[in-house]
Structures are given as C-alpha cells and as structure tokens.
Design an enzyme around this catalytic site. Structure first.
Site, PDB file in Angstrom:
ATOM      1  N   ASN A 170      47.019  19.211 -27.215  1.00 29.40           N
ATOM      2  CA  ASN A 170      47.663  18.221 -26.345  1.00 29.40           C
ATOM      3  C   ASN A 170      47.985  17.010 -27.206  1.00 29.40           C
ATOM      4  O   ASN A 170      47.096  16.227 -27.538  1.00 29.40           O
ATOM      5  CB  ASN A 170      46.704  17.852 -25.209  1.00 29.40           C
ATOM      6  CG  ASN A 170      47.203  16.695 -24.363  1.00 29.40           C
ATOM      7  OD1 ASN A 170      48.362  16.294 -24.467  1.00 29.40           O
ATOM      8  ND2 ASN A 170      46.326  16.150 -23.528  1.00 29.40           N
TER       9      ASN A 170
ATOM     10  N   SER B 268      36.904  15.783 -27.182  1.00 28.55           N
ATOM     11  CA  SER B 268      36.308  15.614 -28.512  1.00 28.55           C
ATOM     12  C   SER B 268      35.993  16.931 -29.221  1.00 28.55           C
ATOM     13  O   SER B 268      35.005  17.017 -29.957  1.00 28.55           O
ATOM     14  CB  SER B 268      35.063  14.718 -28.437  1.00 28.55           C
ATOM     15  OG  SER B 268      35.433  13.409 -28.036  1.00 28.55           O
TER      16      SER B 268
ATOM     17  N   GLU C 252      37.484  19.017 -18.625  1.00 26.70           N
ATOM     18  CA  GLU C 252      37.451  17.901 -19.569  1.00 26.70           C
ATOM     19  C   GLU C 252      36.661  16.745 -18.966  1.00 26.70           C
ATOM     20  O   GLU C 252      37.208  15.956 -18.174  1.00 26.70           O
ATOM     21  CB  GLU C 252      38.872  17.416 -19.865  1.00 26.70           C
ATOM     22  CG  GLU C 252      39.757  18.447 -20.515  1.00 26.70           C
ATOM     23  CD  GLU C 252      40.876  17.794 -21.312  1.00 26.70           C
ATOM     24  OE1 GLU C 252      40.928  18.016 -22.522  1.00 26.70           O
ATOM     25  OE2 GLU C 252      41.673  17.042 -20.732  1.00 26.70           O
TER      26      GLU C 252
ATOM     27  N   GLY D 114      38.419  11.657 -26.306  1.00 26.59           N
ATOM     28  CA  GLY D 114      38.738  10.639 -27.312  1.00 26.59           C
ATOM     29  C   GLY D 114      37.560   9.754 -27.698  1.00 26.59           C
ATOM     30  O   GLY D 114      37.751   8.719 -28.336  1.00 26.59           O
TER      31      GLY D 114
ATOM     32  N   LYS E 257      49.668  14.444 -26.458  1.00 30.50           N
ATOM     33  CA  LYS E 257      49.787  13.185 -25.700  1.00 30.50           C
ATOM     34  C   LYS E 257      51.055  12.437 -26.151  1.00 30.50           C
ATOM     35  O   LYS E 257      52.046  13.069 -26.491  1.00 30.50           O
ATOM     36  CB  LYS E 257      48.518  12.345 -25.855  1.00 30.50           C
ATOM     37  CG  LYS E 257      47.259  13.162 -25.540  1.00 30.50           C
ATOM     38  CD  LYS E 257      46.028  12.349 -25.400  1.00 30.50           C
ATOM     39  CE  LYS E 257      44.842  13.279 -25.093  1.00 30.50           C
ATOM     40  NZ  LYS E 257      43.615  12.579 -24.830  1.00 30.50           N
TER      41      LYS E 257
ATOM     42  N   HIS F 208      46.031  16.086 -16.018  1.00 28.80           N
ATOM     43  CA  HIS F 208      45.163  15.514 -17.051  1.00 28.80           C
ATOM     44  C   HIS F 208      44.571  14.205 -16.523  1.00 28.80           C
ATOM     45  O   HIS F 208      45.246  13.470 -15.785  1.00 28.80           O
ATOM     46  CB  HIS F 208      45.972  15.263 -18.327  1.00 28.80           C
ATOM     47  CG  HIS F 208      45.110  14.901 -19.491  1.00 28.80           C
ATOM     48  ND1 HIS F 208      44.605  13.636 -19.657  1.00 28.80           N
ATOM     49  CD2 HIS F 208      44.626  15.642 -20.516  1.00 28.80           C
ATOM     50  CE1 HIS F 208      43.854  13.618 -20.750  1.00 28.80           C
ATOM     51  NE2 HIS F 208      43.853  14.823 -21.290  1.00 28.80           N
TER      52      HIS F 208
ATOM     53  N   GLU G 248      44.231  11.429 -17.789  1.00 29.42           N
ATOM     54  CA  GLU G 248      45.046  10.239 -18.091  1.00 29.42           C
ATOM     55  C   GLU G 248      46.191  10.089 -17.090  1.00 29.42           C
ATOM     56  O   GLU G 248      46.599   8.975 -16.770  1.00 29.42           O
ATOM     57  CB  GLU G 248      45.558  10.316 -19.544  1.00 29.42           C
ATOM     58  CG  GLU G 248      44.425  10.024 -20.520  1.00 29.42           C
ATOM     59  CD  GLU G 248      44.563  10.683 -21.879  1.00 29.42           C
ATOM     60  OE1 GLU G 248      45.648  11.171 -22.224  1.00 29.42           O
ATOM     61  OE2 GLU G 248      43.542  10.718 -22.605  1.00 29.42           O
TER      62      GLU G 248
HETATM   63  P1  PGA Z   1      40.426  14.622 -27.371  1.00 27.12           P
HETATM   64  O1  PGA Z   1      41.366  14.776 -26.073  1.00 27.12           O
HETATM   65  O2  PGA Z   1      40.326  16.001 -28.000  1.00 27.12           O
HETATM   66  O3  PGA Z   1      41.150  13.640 -28.248  1.00 27.12           O
HETATM   67  O4  PGA Z   1      39.107  14.137 -26.892  1.00 27.12           O
HETATM   68  C1  PGA Z   1      41.319  15.920 -25.276  1.00 27.12           C
HETATM   69  C2  PGA Z   1      42.313  15.815 -24.136  1.00 27.12           C
HETATM   70  O5  PGA Z   1      42.456  14.725 -23.575  1.00 27.12           O
HETATM   71  O6  PGA Z   1      42.977  16.809 -23.783  1.00 27.12           O
END
Ligand code: PGA
Length: 256
Positions: free
Chosen positions: A10, A216, A170, A176, A12, A100, A102
């Site tokens: 992903n 992560s 997640e 992150g 983003k 997601h 976000e």
């Molecule tokens: P990350 O993000 O691997 O940077 O923690 C995962 C995601 O949001 O899909």
C-alpha cells in the site's frame, strides 16, 4: 483449504512517476526468484491512482498484480474528484483496498460505506481488500476482538466469499509506528475474524477468503508474521516503497 499467500504493498500518497523504477526492480527480482522457486507468495502493489494505469501496463500481471487504494460506490456520475471501480478495472487494476483506517479517519468512512465500496469493487470485477482494526484504547479496554468482529460483519459485502474478497486486519496503533501485536494476539484475532467470516458466509465458503495482517510489517518481522497461524499474507505500507525491502517480505512467505 490451502490459500495462496498474498503480500500487498500500500503505497498510500507516495510515488511520483520516478517510483516506477522501484516497481520494475521488484518485478525483476520476483522473476529471477521464481525461476529458482524462491517465491511462494503472490505480490500486489497499490500505488496512487495516477500510477495505476502505467503500472498495469508496465508490470507483468503474473509477477505483480496492481490495485488501487479506494473507489467510489457508483459506476459513474457527478462526483467530482472521485474514481469508480469500473475506471480502475479499465485502467488495469485487479484489486482495490477499501476502508483503510486512514480513510475511515480522514474521510469519515463508516462500515456501511466500506461495505458499499467493496460491493462496487466486485461489480467491476475487482477483488476488494477490506481493512478492519481496533484503536489502541479499544485494545487497552479489552474490546479489540468485539470491535474487529463487528467491523468484519458490517464491512464485508454480500457474496464476497465467491468474489475473491480479502480482509486485512490492521490494528490502527500498529500502522506506521513500528509497534506490532504479539504473535499470540495476531493468531487470536485471525481466529476471531475467521469465525466472523464463517458466520457471514458459512464455514465452507468463508474458507476462500484470505485474511492478511498489516501494521509495521518489515523485512525483520515478515517471516514470523507470515508463518503465524491463520495469517494468509500481509498488507505493507512503508516497507513496500523500496523494492528490496518489499521483495524480502514477499520472499519470507512460508511454503503452504
Ligand atoms: P505500515 O502501514 O506498514 O507503514 O505500518 C500499513 C498500512 O497502513 O497498510
């Protein structure tokens, strides 16, 4: 049922056109490793909308699938700034991430909206990747499984089990941050999600749904996470932006 492991990147809101070099490098690494039997997982990249068509043209589908990060519920219409699932399919995408955290946070997306987006994806022939996950306060309060099971029940679309649905667990506090749940917690949540999918679709059809872990995931922890009971792959953010890191994660998938 043996489900093929899938590792989804992903990107983003990262990736100008120069980033296609990373995707092409990843494709070459996967091709070489396939020849020696070193890759056991399917790989997918979900770049920003602006790169979807280019990646779909430039990347060989049997090495890297291409997906997007959101879609609108309608096929077309007066929705300035939005992109439909049909447009994504037309651009060559085969997957789309919906719900997601976000987007749930930044755009106020509810379970019902996520469900409708996943249905739109299926209508266009895309495999929806439906994201679920608890906030830290919910985990601290002992409510993580209840919250996530509720999200699975409400966000997964009718008929999803037959249409290539993928669910990504997640935990919001792991995205992150460099923090991850214990492997025991990951396994327990994946058991709970599998149970929720069985209630939703029936035990046998639900077996076709892949459940990924995200938050992560990086080269250093990929092998243990991908080998964790009930984990059918990973959704990778930050570590998917560098071809070498992402390849190391794809390569860490165990034989099934
Ligand atoms: P990350 O993000 O691997 O940077 O923690 C995962 C995601 O949001 O899909």
């Amino acid at each position: 049922m043996a489900r093929e492991t899938i590792v989804v990147g992903n990107w983003k809101m990262h990736g100008l056109s120069a980033a296609r070099e990373e995707a092409l490098a990843l494709s070459r690494m996967i091709e070489t490793a396939r020849e020696t039997g070193g890759v056991r997982a399917a790989a997918v990249i979900c770049p920003p909308f602006t790169l979807v068509a280019d990646f779909a043209r430039a990347l060989s589908e049997d090495r890297i699938g291409v997906g997007a990060q959101d879609c609108h519920v309608a096929e077309k219409g007066a929705h300035t700034g939005d992109i439909s699932a049909e447009m994504l399919a037309d651009a060559g995408a085969r997957f789309v991430i919906v719900g997601h955290s976000e987007r749930r946070q930044d755009h106020g997306e509810t379970d019902a909206m996520v469900n409708a987006k996943a249905s739109a994806a299926m209508r266009a022939g895309l495999a929806p990747i439906v994201c679920v996950g608890e906030q830290l306060a919910e985990r601290d309060a002992g409510a993580a499984e209840r919250v996530v099971v509720g999200q699975v029940a409400a966000s997964t679309p009718e008929g999803g089990a037959e249409a290539g649905l993928i669910v990504a667990y997640e935990p919001v506090w792991a995205i992150g941050t460099g923090r991850t749940p214990t492997l025991a917690d990951v396994a327990a949540m994946h058991r709970a999600i599998r149970g929720a999918l069985a209630s939703r679709y029936g035990a046998e059809p639900a077996e076709a749904v892949r459940v990924l872990y995200g938050g992560s995931v990086k080269p250093a922890n990929a092998a243990e996470i991908l080998a964790c009971e009930g984990v059918d792959g990973a959704l990778v953010g930050g570590a998917s932006l560098k071809a070498e890191d992402f390849f190391t994660i794809v390569e860490a998938a165990p034989a099934r």
